[in-house]
Design an enzyme around this catalytic site. Structure first.
Site, PDB file in Angstrom:
ATOM      1  N   GLY A 198       0.802  -1.201   0.000  1.00 42.11           N
ATOM      2  CA  GLY A 198       0.000   0.000   0.000  1.00 42.11           C
ATOM      3  C   GLY A 198       0.845   1.265   0.000  1.00 42.11           C
ATOM      4  O   GLY A 198       0.485   2.267  -0.606  1.00 42.11           O
ATOM      5  N   TYR A 199       2.008   1.192   0.642  1.00 42.10           N
ATOM      6  CA  TYR A 199       2.855   2.371   0.800  1.00 42.10           C
ATOM      7  C   TYR A 199       3.681   2.650  -0.438  1.00 42.10           C
ATOM      8  O   TYR A 199       4.189   3.729  -0.613  1.00 42.10           O
ATOM      9  CB  TYR A 199       3.817   2.132   1.971  1.00 42.10           C
ATOM     10  CG  TYR A 199       4.472   0.797   1.812  1.00 42.10           C
ATOM     11  CD1 TYR A 199       3.897  -0.345   2.380  1.00 42.10           C
ATOM     12  CD2 TYR A 199       5.597   0.652   1.026  1.00 42.10           C
ATOM     13  CE1 TYR A 199       4.428  -1.579   2.148  1.00 42.10           C
ATOM     14  CE2 TYR A 199       6.130  -0.582   0.789  1.00 42.10           C
ATOM     15  CZ  TYR A 199       5.546  -1.693   1.361  1.00 42.10           C
ATOM     16  OH  TYR A 199       6.065  -2.918   1.117  1.00 42.10           O
ATOM     17  N   GLY A 200       3.896   1.631  -1.285  1.00 45.70           N
ATOM     18  CA  GLY A 200       4.758   1.828  -2.448  1.00 45.70           C
ATOM     19  C   GLY A 200       5.449   0.536  -2.851  1.00 45.70           C
ATOM     20  O   GLY A 200       4.899  -0.538  -2.657  1.00 45.70           O
ATOM     21  N   ASP A 203       0.768  -6.690  12.256  1.00 44.11           N
ATOM     22  CA  ASP A 203       0.477  -7.303  10.955  1.00 44.11           C
ATOM     23  C   ASP A 203       1.311  -8.568  10.788  1.00 44.11           C
ATOM     24  O   ASP A 203       2.006  -8.747   9.800  1.00 44.11           O
ATOM     25  CB  ASP A 203       0.762  -6.311   9.823  1.00 44.11           C
ATOM     26  CG  ASP A 203       0.101  -6.733   8.509  1.00 44.11           C
ATOM     27  OD1 ASP A 203      -0.800  -7.607   8.554  1.00 44.11           O
ATOM     28  OD2 ASP A 203       0.477  -6.196   7.461  1.00 44.11           O
TER      29      ASP A 203
END
Ligand code: NAG
Ligand code: NAG
Ligand code: NAG
Ligand code: NAG
Length: 832
Positions: free
Chosen positions: A666-668, A780
């Protein structure tokens, strides 16, 4: 807040569940092991045989540690139903011999011990017991003595490669019984005697009608080439008899084998006329009849329109004039007819053959006027006409090739200064694969920079192309093509290869084209043993097939000394290697560990503080901070982590190339890179738009840089430059636990290894919870976030979602729900 609770709770529960399932699996495995032990004690000779080899040989793989070669952990051994079916151990530096015990492996299909020069002694005749053998590959070992007759009983044999050893004695006639033989390579030995042909009930090589390759070059084979050796039922494409002591005429029966593409009979003592039906061989592309004592007229090759490379040099042909086929063989790249008693004038048309590269007609009686015509081949490089009787040359200034007319009448007039009247300085045709749009780092000793500018230990060796269609070595197109073919092959076959480099092409004394090869590993700086034996087999077994212009090759590998460290002598292997008592002990120990895990998890859960809702503090504008403005005093307080500039990282990742992209979230993106010292790194690059504020980023890297634990992925540095935010971690070679559990990575995780990984991951988490300052809840935990290093030590990764637990200093804790929705596949891959 509630969500957060639930999520963390669920994570823990999942962890417990997977641990319990692992315990269940352990018990299941125990039962299976007991059953197996009770059934198989009677019949397992194969294990004994391999254990005997292990004792006999030096340098067996460290993975040859457990008691059962068939449990999948022994590198280079493949089994079916507890019987050994393949032994592939090329380039392992094995030292020893091949004892008669091998004959007990009666299910063996593939035996590849190539490139182990330390394997010596004679070849046992017991090899004849291996009735299921299809591939016998002993390329480049140190075997001596005769080739056992018994190999002729291996009816299923398709590949027989005994080349580059020290075998002596004759070729056994019994090999004529190998009806399925496809590849037959005995070259580069010390074989003597005649070529055996069948006679009544005695077998001979003429019976090998399915063979495509007879490679017998570089031996001391003698006598005539029997006319019975060839017949029209044969399907040979490559006939390589070069550099032997064969005598007598070339039999006219050779003209019956119209499937032939390569004929090398050069460097023997052949005499007589070349049979007139030689031009029946219309599919021949390379023909070498040079360095014999052939007589009669230069052969009439009209119709051999596929010929690329023709060498008739150094024979004792009677006086001939330039034959008409000189201008009709339009596929020629290379014509060598040095010292062939050729007279008459060279037609200018000859030089317009479109792909003509090299012509050597030196030391003949060519006379008259030389003209290379108005339209010579664009590939023409060298025309050697020294020592002829050429009286004049019409194009004194209009040519761009290396033309040698030394020792012709036109150069003997006094005062001649034309360039072609002196020998050219030898042109340097060296080639070396250039870097692929990157700057080669200087690597520490032993490491080599790959074309992708990563320092690594390449697998090295040399190709010997025995009959390429070209002779010009200065054209890089051919090497680039070969590189691409190799990469395509490795990619399709899923080899762990990053790139290949070729260098130093040259022609050796055998007139073979020699090119050095370097194969670079991916991802790590080294190959493991499985990788090496795979590469070795692909090349010893000719699985890699280059295009027709390269034709046949032999590959000789150098030793590979830089294997990834393997798990050996660890507790997991010790437990495998001994009796059931220890297995039970470990199992009990395993159950205790599972209980411990549960306790640790509970503890961590109970210690977990309730997250508190706080409004985010108004932050200092931090946008000005970057690692170049050190004077602000705002530089982050880091322990052991360093700042990288964007330019540096660009270089280390080959401009963040596609091939270095190893993941996304999601961050990259996550990229692989390598530091100038060869260390591999993983770079988490925040996508534009998902970057955080400078202060948050600073806090994050300060936090991460304080985390140092064997079971937690270590931060090496960060980049806060040119609007980028990147975290640079150590690169963890064996990827995610998920890939290993799902079989994607090819790493086999037995229960002992799984347990060790579970324990390691738990240790990492416990460290984060209890010892990190401030404590960190991962939030997570999943198999995707547990990485395995080269020793399969678990390392907890991905703190992008972590947050510190802090009682007092609760400045920037958010209460967003974090983590990944857990799919069922987590449980199924973990515990099925
Ligand atoms: C010769 O080559 C052609 C085309 O490559 C092929 O079709 C033909 O079968 C070959 N001839 C023989 C005798 O193998
Ligand atoms: C060479 O062979 C071709 C075809 O077989 C024939 O037409 C030609 O006359 C021959 N040339 C000589 C000089 O014998
Ligand atoms: C060139 O050589 C051929 C054959 O050797 C001969 O017949 C011819 O007369 C020679 N030509 C000249 C100009 O010397
Ligand atoms: C190099 O080789 C390629 C392919 O064989 C050919 O097309 C090209 O013309 C060659 N270049 C030179 C300069 O000979």
């Amino acid at each position: 807040m509630i969500y957060n609770h639930i999520l963390s709770f669920r994570t823990c529960i999942l962890w417990f569940r997977s641990s319990c399932m692992m315990a269940a699996r352990i018990c299941q495995l125990l039962v299976i092991i007991f059953i197996q032990i009770s059934i198989t004690t009677a019949q397992n000779n194969d294990r004994e045989v391999l254990r005997a080899f292990k004792n006999d040989w030096q340098n067996t793989p460290p993975s040859w540690d457990g008691s059962d070669p068939c449990d999948g952990s022994w590198d280079g051994i493949r089994c079916t139903n507890s019987r050994v079916t393949a032994i592939t151990l090329s380039s392992m530096k094995l030292v020893g011999g091949l004892s008669g015990d091998i004959g007990q492996l009666t299910e063996l299909q593939i035996l590849d011990l190539s490139y182990n020069t330390g394997l010596t002694g004679s070849l046992t005749s017991q090899i004849g017991n291996l009735k299921k053998l299809t591939n016998l590959l002993l390329v480049g070992c140190g075997f001596t003595g005769p080739i056992p007759d018994s190999i002729g009983t291996l009816e299923r044999l398709r590949y027989l490669s005994l080349n580059s050893n020290g075998f002596t004695g004759p070729i056994p006639a019994s090999l004529g019984n190998l009806q399925n033989l496809y590849w037959f390579d005995l070259s580069d030995n010390k074989l003597t005697g005649n070529l055996p042909v069948s006679n009544g009930s005695n077998p001979g090589l003429d019976m090998l009608t399915n063979a495509k390759h007879f490679h017998f070059g570089d031996n001391q084979l003698s006598g005539n080439i029997p006319s019975g050796l060839f017949n029209s039922n044969m399907t040979l494409i490559h006939l390589l008899f070069e550099n032997n002591e064969l005598t007598g005429p070339i039999p006219s029966t050779l003209g019956l084998v119209t499937s032939l593409q390569v004929v090398r009979l050069d460097r023997n003592g052949l005499t007589g006329n070349v049979p007139s039906n030689i031009n029946n061989l219309i599919n021949v592309t390379e023909m070498f009849l040079s360095n014999n004592r052939l007589t009669g007229l230069v052969p009439n090759l009209t119709g051999m329109n596929a010929l690329n490379y023709l060498d008739l040099s150094n024979n004792t042909f009677g006086p001939s004039v330039v034959p008409s086929w000189f201008t009709t063989l339009r596929a020629l790249t290379t014509l060598k007819m040095q010292s062939t008693n050729l007279g008459g004038e060279l037609p200018a048309e000859f030089f317009s053959i479109p792909q003509l590269q090299n012509v050597d007609l030196s030391n003949n009686r060519i006379n008259g006027t030389l003209s290379i015509g108005s339209n010579p081949s664009t590939q023409l490089q060298l025309v050697d006409l020294r020592t002829n009787q050429i009286a004049s040359f019409t194009q004194r200034r209009q040519y761009s090739i290396d033309l040698i007319l030394v020792d012709n009448p036109l150069c003997m007039e006094s005062g001649v200064t034309d360039k072609y009247c002196s020998l050219p300085t030898t042109t340097n045709t060296s080639y070396s694969t250039p870097p692929n749009n990157c700057v080669s780092p200087s690597c520490s000793s032993g490491l080599v920079s790959s074309p992708n500018c990563r320092c690594a230990f390449p697998y090295m060796g040399s190709f010997f192309f025995k009959a390429p269609s070209f002779s010009s070595l200065g054209n890089s197109t051919i090497y680039i093509s070969l590189q691409n073919q190799l990469m395509d092959f490795f990619r399709k076959a899923n080899f762990p290869v990053d790139s290949v480099a070729l260098n130093n092409p040259s022609r050796n004394l055998d007139d073979y084209l020699v090119i050095n090869l370097e194969v670079f590993p991916s991802p790590g700086p080294s190959f493991n043993r499985t990788g090496i034996v795979g590469l070795g087999f692909a090349l010893s077994n000719q699985t890699f097939k280059p295009t027709r212009d390269f034709n046949t090759y032999v590959f000789m590998s150098s030793n590979y000394d830089n294997f990834l460290p393997e798990i050996s002598g660890t507790e997991s292997n010790k437990s495998k290697s001994s009796n059931t008592g220890i297995i039970i002990g470990s199992a009990v120990g395993g159950c205790v560990v599972v209980v411990l895990l549960v306790v640790i998890g509970m503890y961590a859960f109970s210690r977990r503080k309730q997250p508190q809702r706080t409004s985010q503090q108004p932050q200092q504008p931090f946008a000005n901070w970057d690692q170049t403005s050190k004077s602000t005093g705002d530089v982050p307080q880091l322990k052991g982590a360093r700042a990288f500039t964007f330019e540096e990282l660009k270089k280390y990742t080959n401009n963040f190339s596609e091939i270095n992209n190893i993941g996304a979230g999601g961050y990259g993106m996550v990229y692989r890179g390598s530091l100038p010292n060869g260390q591999l790194i993983a770079i988490k690059r925040a996508r534009q738009g998902s970057t955080q504020g400078g202060l948050e980023f600073k806090t994050e890297i300060e936090l991460l840089s304080r985390v140092h634990h064997k079971n937690v992925v270590g931060l090496i540095g960060f980049c806060f430059d040119q609007g980028e935010q990147m975290l640079i971690y150590e690169y963890v070679v064996n990827g995610t636990l998920k890939d290993s559990l799902s079989g994607k990575s090819g790493i086999r995780l037995d229960w002992a290894r799984r347990l060790k990984i579970a324990l390691g991951a738990a240790r990492g988490l416990q460290y984060l919870h209890d010892l990190a300052d401030p404590p960190i809840i991962h939030r997570d935990v999943k198999t995707n976030n547990i990485l395995l290093d080269d020793r399969l030590v678990a390392k907890v990764a991905d703190f992008g979602l972590s947050k510190p637990m802090s009682g007092a200093n609760i400045t920037h804790i958010t209460t967003q729900v974090k983590g990944t929705m857990v799919s069922d596949s987590f449980l199924s891959v973990c515990c099925s």
